[in-house]
Write an enzyme that holds these catalytic residues in place. Structure first.
Site, short mmCIF file in Angstrom:
data_model
loop_
_atom_site.label_atom_id
_atom_site.label_comp_id
_atom_site.label_asym_id
_atom_site.label_seq_id
_atom_site.Cartn_x
_atom_site.Cartn_y
_atom_site.Cartn_z
CE LYS A 41 -36.00 35.61 126.38
NZ LYS A 41 -37.29 34.97 126.67
CB SER A 66 -16.81 34.57 123.05
OG SER A 66 -16.39 35.01 121.77
CE1 TYR A 120 -14.84 35.68 125.59
CE2 TYR A 120 -14.97 33.37 126.19
CZ TYR A 120 -14.38 34.38 125.48
OH TYR A 120 -13.33 34.10 124.65
#
Length: 122
Positions: free
Chosen positions: A9, A25, A58
């Site tokens: 994270k 993205s 992504y």
């Protein structure tokens, strides 16, 4: 059976750019990616702490040391410049592996600079 477990994270970064004209993205400073162990093209979840929006996309690596966090394409519709977001990646583990796995937490300060890198130890 495999479980989906938090891998890493990047906590509390600010969006520095939102480019809806890009193909999609999120572009993230390569220093932050390395600290979190997140790879180019890896799937991530982006949680917007301001709007409550949660999306999946992504990763593309950004300029090292720049602090950039750029929402691209459709992702740019879910966060604006200055929003605080959390970036999460996950891994598939067996229940036995999950028992001892410790996710990486990257805490930031200022202009998305690394403040500390820690392992969850609950």
């Amino acid at each position: 059976m495999e479980l989906t477990i938090l891998k890493a994270k990047i906590h509390t970064v600010k969006v520095t750019e939102a480019n809806v004209e890009y193909n999609g993205s999120i572009t993230i400073d390569a220093d932050l990616l390395d600290a979190a162990g997140i790879k180019k093209y890896e799937q991530v979840y982006i949680n917007n702490a301001i709007s409550g929006s949660r999306i999946m996309t992504y990763v593309l690596p950004g300029t090292r040391g720049s602090g950039e966090v750029c929402m691209n394409g459709g992702a740019a519709l879910h966060a604006k410049v200055g929003d605080t977001v959390h970036i999460l990646s996950f891994v598939q583990l067996s229940p036995e592996e999950a028992d001892t796995y410790q996710p990486t937490l990257v805490f930031t300060e200022g202009e998305n600079k690394i403040k500390s890198i820690e392992k969850y130890d609950y």
